[in-house]
Scaffold this active site. Structure first.
Site, PDB file in Angstrom:
ATOM      1  N   ARG A  49      46.870  49.491 -48.561  1.00 18.12           N
ATOM      2  CA  ARG A  49      46.368  48.124 -48.337  1.00 18.12           C
ATOM      3  C   ARG A  49      47.505  47.174 -47.984  1.00 18.12           C
ATOM      4  NH1 ARG A  49      41.878  44.569 -51.794  1.00 18.12           N
ATOM      5  NH2 ARG A  49      42.002  42.763 -50.440  1.00 18.12           N
ATOM      6  N   GLU A 103      44.634  37.634 -37.297  1.00 17.73           N
ATOM      7  CA  GLU A 103      44.316  38.646 -38.322  1.00 17.73           C
ATOM      8  C   GLU A 103      43.520  39.810 -37.712  1.00 17.73           C
ATOM      9  OE1 GLU A 103      45.757  38.328 -41.214  1.00 17.73           O
ATOM     10  OE2 GLU A 103      45.979  36.189 -41.644  1.00 17.73           O
ATOM     11  N   ARG A 161      33.932  35.584 -68.525  1.00 19.25           N
ATOM     12  CA  ARG A 161      34.551  36.890 -68.261  1.00 19.25           C
ATOM     13  C   ARG A 161      34.065  37.562 -66.980  1.00 19.25           C
ATOM     14  NH1 ARG A 161      34.088  37.887 -73.997  1.00 19.25           N
ATOM     15  NH2 ARG A 161      36.105  37.398 -74.937  1.00 19.25           N
ATOM     16  N   GLU A 187      45.869  47.457 -53.887  1.00 18.05           N
ATOM     17  CA  GLU A 187      47.098  47.383 -53.092  1.00 18.05           C
ATOM     18  C   GLU A 187      48.280  48.111 -53.725  1.00 18.05           C
ATOM     19  OE1 GLU A 187      47.594  43.623 -50.918  1.00 18.05           O
ATOM     20  OE2 GLU A 187      49.733  43.905 -51.101  1.00 18.05           O
ATOM     21  N   HIS A 200      55.500  34.458 -43.995  1.00 12.74           N
ATOM     22  CA  HIS A 200      55.618  33.629 -45.203  1.00 12.74           C
ATOM     23  C   HIS A 200      56.917  32.833 -45.193  1.00 12.74           C
ATOM     24  CE1 HIS A 200      52.563  36.263 -47.559  1.00 12.74           C
ATOM     25  NE2 HIS A 200      51.984  35.225 -47.010  1.00 12.74           N
ATOM     26  N   ASN A 212      49.535  43.446 -44.731  1.00 10.28           N
ATOM     27  CA  ASN A 212      50.509  42.342 -44.775  1.00 10.28           C
ATOM     28  C   ASN A 212      51.430  42.353 -43.562  1.00 10.28           C
ATOM     29  OD1 ASN A 212      49.630  41.326 -47.293  1.00 10.28           O
ATOM     30  ND2 ASN A 212      50.676  43.030 -48.293  1.00 10.28           N
ATOM     31  N   HIS A 245      48.258  29.387 -41.230  1.00 13.08           N
ATOM     32  CA  HIS A 245      48.695  30.682 -41.753  1.00 13.08           C
ATOM     33  C   HIS A 245      48.666  31.770 -40.656  1.00 13.08           C
ATOM     34  CE1 HIS A 245      49.148  34.045 -44.457  1.00 13.08           C
ATOM     35  NE2 HIS A 245      48.002  34.550 -44.045  1.00 13.08           N
ATOM     36  N   LYS A 303      40.126  40.069 -53.110  1.00 17.24           N
ATOM     37  CA  LYS A 303      41.291  39.317 -53.605  1.00 17.24           C
ATOM     38  C   LYS A 303      40.871  37.867 -53.777  1.00 17.24           C
ATOM     39  CE  LYS A 303      45.392  41.577 -51.696  1.00 17.24           C
ATOM     40  NZ  LYS A 303      46.528  41.384 -50.787  1.00 17.24           N
ATOM     41  N   HIS A 329      53.157  39.323 -42.283  1.00 15.78           N
ATOM     42  CA  HIS A 329      53.170  38.328 -43.366  1.00 15.78           C
ATOM     43  C   HIS A 329      54.546  38.169 -44.008  1.00 15.78           C
ATOM     44  CE1 HIS A 329      48.914  38.747 -42.728  1.00 15.78           C
ATOM     45  NE2 HIS A 329      48.631  37.835 -43.636  1.00 15.78           N
ATOM     46  N   LYS A 342      39.058  46.714 -42.327  1.00 17.13           N
ATOM     47  CA  LYS A 342      39.476  46.185 -43.625  1.00 17.13           C
ATOM     48  C   LYS A 342      38.729  46.897 -44.758  1.00 17.13           C
ATOM     49  CE  LYS A 342      40.899  42.720 -46.588  1.00 17.13           C
ATOM     50  NZ  LYS A 342      41.300  41.369 -46.847  1.00 17.13           N
TER      51      LYS A 342
HETATM   52  N1  LIG Z   1      41.517  36.875 -50.256  1.00 20.70           N
HETATM   53  C1  LIG Z   1      42.079  37.392 -49.196  1.00 20.70           C
HETATM   54  O1  LIG Z   1      42.096  38.614 -49.001  1.00 20.70           O
HETATM   55  C2  LIG Z   1      42.687  36.478 -48.202  1.00 20.70           C
HETATM   56  C3  LIG Z   1      43.102  36.987 -46.951  1.00 20.70           C
HETATM   57  C4  LIG Z   1      43.603  36.096 -46.027  1.00 20.70           C
HETATM   58  C5  LIG Z   1      43.709  34.745 -46.330  1.00 20.70           C
HETATM   59  N2  LIG Z   1      43.302  34.290 -47.550  1.00 20.70           N
HETATM   60  C6  LIG Z   1      43.368  32.871 -47.888  1.00 20.70           C
HETATM   61  O2  LIG Z   1      42.495  32.173 -47.008  1.00 20.70           O
HETATM   62  C7  LIG Z   1      42.949  30.838 -46.859  1.00 20.70           C
HETATM   63  C8  LIG Z   1      42.914  30.469 -45.394  1.00 20.70           C
HETATM   64  O3  LIG Z   1      41.582  30.559 -44.971  1.00 20.70           O
HETATM   65  P1  LIG Z   1      41.070  29.761 -43.688  1.00 20.70           P
HETATM   66  O4  LIG Z   1      41.982  30.001 -42.563  1.00 20.70           O
HETATM   67  O5  LIG Z   1      39.635  30.074 -43.546  1.00 20.70           O
HETATM   68  O6  LIG Z   1      41.340  28.244 -44.107  1.00 20.70           O
HETATM   69  P2  LIG Z   1      40.386  27.113 -44.728  1.00 20.70           P
HETATM   70  O7  LIG Z   1      39.476  27.653 -45.726  1.00 20.70           O
HETATM   71  O8  LIG Z   1      41.310  26.016 -45.158  1.00 20.70           O
HETATM   72  O9  LIG Z   1      39.556  26.625 -43.465  1.00 20.70           O
HETATM   73  C9  LIG Z   1      40.240  26.008 -42.396  1.00 20.70           C
HETATM   74  C10 LIG Z   1      39.582  24.663 -42.039  1.00 20.70           C
HETATM   75  O10 LIG Z   1      38.378  24.922 -41.325  1.00 20.70           O
HETATM   76  C11 LIG Z   1      37.300  24.198 -41.945  1.00 20.70           C
HETATM   77  N3  LIG Z   1      36.095  24.948 -41.654  1.00 20.70           N
HETATM   78  C12 LIG Z   1      35.573  25.987 -42.330  1.00 20.70           C
HETATM   79  N4  LIG Z   1      34.514  26.484 -41.680  1.00 20.70           N
HETATM   80  C13 LIG Z   1      34.345  25.718 -40.593  1.00 20.70           C
HETATM   81  C14 LIG Z   1      33.413  25.750 -39.525  1.00 20.70           C
HETATM   82  N5  LIG Z   1      32.469  26.688 -39.429  1.00 20.70           N
HETATM   83  N6  LIG Z   1      33.526  24.795 -38.560  1.00 20.70           N
HETATM   84  C15 LIG Z   1      34.516  23.869 -38.608  1.00 20.70           C
HETATM   85  N7  LIG Z   1      35.433  23.816 -39.584  1.00 20.70           N
HETATM   86  C16 LIG Z   1      35.351  24.732 -40.558  1.00 20.70           C
HETATM   87  C17 LIG Z   1      37.713  24.119 -43.375  1.00 20.70           C
HETATM   88  O11 LIG Z   1      37.005  23.108 -44.058  1.00 20.70           O
HETATM   89  C18 LIG Z   1      39.199  23.827 -43.242  1.00 20.70           C
HETATM   90  O12 LIG Z   1      39.412  22.474 -42.940  1.00 20.70           O
HETATM   91  C19 LIG Z   1      44.329  30.772 -47.480  1.00 20.70           C
HETATM   92  O13 LIG Z   1      44.252  30.103 -48.697  1.00 20.70           O
HETATM   93  C20 LIG Z   1      44.712  32.235 -47.677  1.00 20.70           C
HETATM   94  O14 LIG Z   1      45.557  32.409 -48.787  1.00 20.70           O
HETATM   95  C21 LIG Z   1      42.781  35.134 -48.479  1.00 20.70           C
END
Ligand SMILES: NC(=O)c1ccc[n+]([C@@H]2O[C@H](COP(=O)([O-])OP(=O)(O)OC[C@H]3O[C@@H](n4cnc5c(N)ncnc54)[C@H](O)[C@@H]3O)[C@@H](O)[C@H]2O)c1
Length: 350
Positions: A228, A176, A112, A224, A239, A232, A252, A134, A235, A214
């Protein structure tokens, strides 16, 4: 007899976000670091030189958005049960947004809910995904459709990790950062226009401003219900682009960059933003090699795809439209004809 009892909420979700070299931290509890083989190969030794715990475990899941799913969640849960984690145990999310979202989600459901700490290693996760609570995973119905709001106990943002990040991934994070500036902070936008984010000190300042923006927004509207949603920006269009290109062509953040250009064109069409301001945003994105054009084959079909977004209702699409630089309007009252005419500008001729 009717008895009414009121329950006063006593939730305090406050936590600190540190932007600096990782400090030495000891956790007097069982800890699992959740990561993937790529991040572990590059940086686990460094993390382990800083973190110690009563008992420390490493859980690795495969790298990639396609693994942000129930199978990986089960793998992490299985490991926690095997190691007899209890409600005082803690998880450390060590990786990009994929690891952060999934680790956060597991920590929201394990017994939980247990604590977790974010150690984000991509620019996108440092400025955006690690802050705000999130969490989530994908399923066959779409991205991030399963999840919870579960705030971390702390976030440690160490810019050192970014030194190994591929340029494209860095750019996706810049998108971002630009998003935060355009929507909430004109001075920050102007700072970014003249900044070189490849310079360590400048990058640290940009991290600080983006994360502060943020954090301020999340503090006002954690779940949100209002402001908040402004985060987006880019986005709604992005998307659809990700969907049309089957999540293969763009990262992304890259799809969001094109989406921001489309949102800006909508703002220009509605008299909310000048052509010059829209051009300044586009130039800033292009400075970091982000894509800003996209060829829409069928504007009607593009429009229909908006309705797949979880933020849209059956009949209304929510658009986040910049008002000049540093301000934003959230509206679900855009005429379809106006949106279609904006989309037409992104036809093959562009
Ligand atoms: N929770 C939220 O508020 C929120 C906001 C924006 C995005 N997201 C989510 O985040 C995800 C995207 O995150 P991301 O862009 O970090 O992608 P990711 O986590 O897939 O990382 C991108 C790539 O970089 C690699 N990597 C990570 N750190 C590294 C480093 N220091 N050096 C070299 N390579 C490295 C990873 O292994 C991966 O291959 C999506 O799933 C999206 O939905 C969440």
């Amino acid at each position: 007899m009717q008895v009414n009892i009121s329950l006063t909420k006593v939730v305090d979700n406050s936590y600190s976000i540190t932007i600096d070299s990782l400090p030495k931290i000891h956790f007097d509890t069982k800890v699992a670091i959740v990561t993937n083989p790529k991040v572990a190969g590059l940086h686990l030794a460094y993390l382990l030189s800083k973190i110690s715990a009563k008992e420390l475990y490493i859980i690795t899941v495969p790298d990639g958005e396609e693994y942000k799913n129930q199978e990986s969640v089960d793998l992490i849960l299985e490991s926690l049960f095997n190691h007899r984690f209890n409600r005082k145990s803690l998880l450390i999310a060590f990786g990009g947004g994929v690891i952060g979202d999934m680790t956060g989600y597991v920590s929201s459901i394990y017994q939980r809910g247990i604590d977790f700490v974010q150690v984000p290693t991509t620019l996108l996760s440092q400025v955006d995904a690690s802050v705000g609570g999130k969490t989530g995973m994908n399923n066959s119905y779409g991205k991030n459709l399963i999840g919870a709001f579960h705030q971390p106990q702390a976030v440690y943002i160490d810019p050192y990790f970014l030194t190994t990040l591929p340029a494209r991934e860095f750019g996706a994070g810049v998108a971002e950062v630009v998003k935060m500036a355009v929507t909430f902070n004109k001075e920050f936008f102007e700072f970014l226009e003249s900044a070189d984010l490849n310079n360590a000190e400048v990058l640290q300042e940009a991290l600080k401003q983006a994360v502060q923006t943020k954090a301020d927004v999340v503090a006002q509207d954690e779940k949100e219900h209002g402001i908040r949603a402004a985060l987006n920006y880019g986005h709604t269009f992005g998307h659809v682009i990700e969907n049309e290109t089957k999540y293969k062509q763009y990262l992304h953040g890259e799809a969001v960059a094109i989406g921001m250009v489309m949102a800006n064109e909508t703002s220009v069409a509605m008299g909310l933003m000048s052509v010059d301001e829209a051009q300044r945003v586009q130039s800033l994105l292009e400075k970091y090699n982000l894509p800003t054009s996209y060829s829409i084959a069928d504007t009607e079909s593009f429009y229909e795809t908006f309705f797949l977004d979880k933020k849209s209702s059956d009949s209304a699409i929510t658009f986040i439209l910049p008002v000049g630089l540093g301000d934003v309007k959230i509206t679900d009252k855009c005429e379809k004809s106006l949106i279609l005419s904006v989309l037409t500008q992104f036809g093959d001729a562009r």
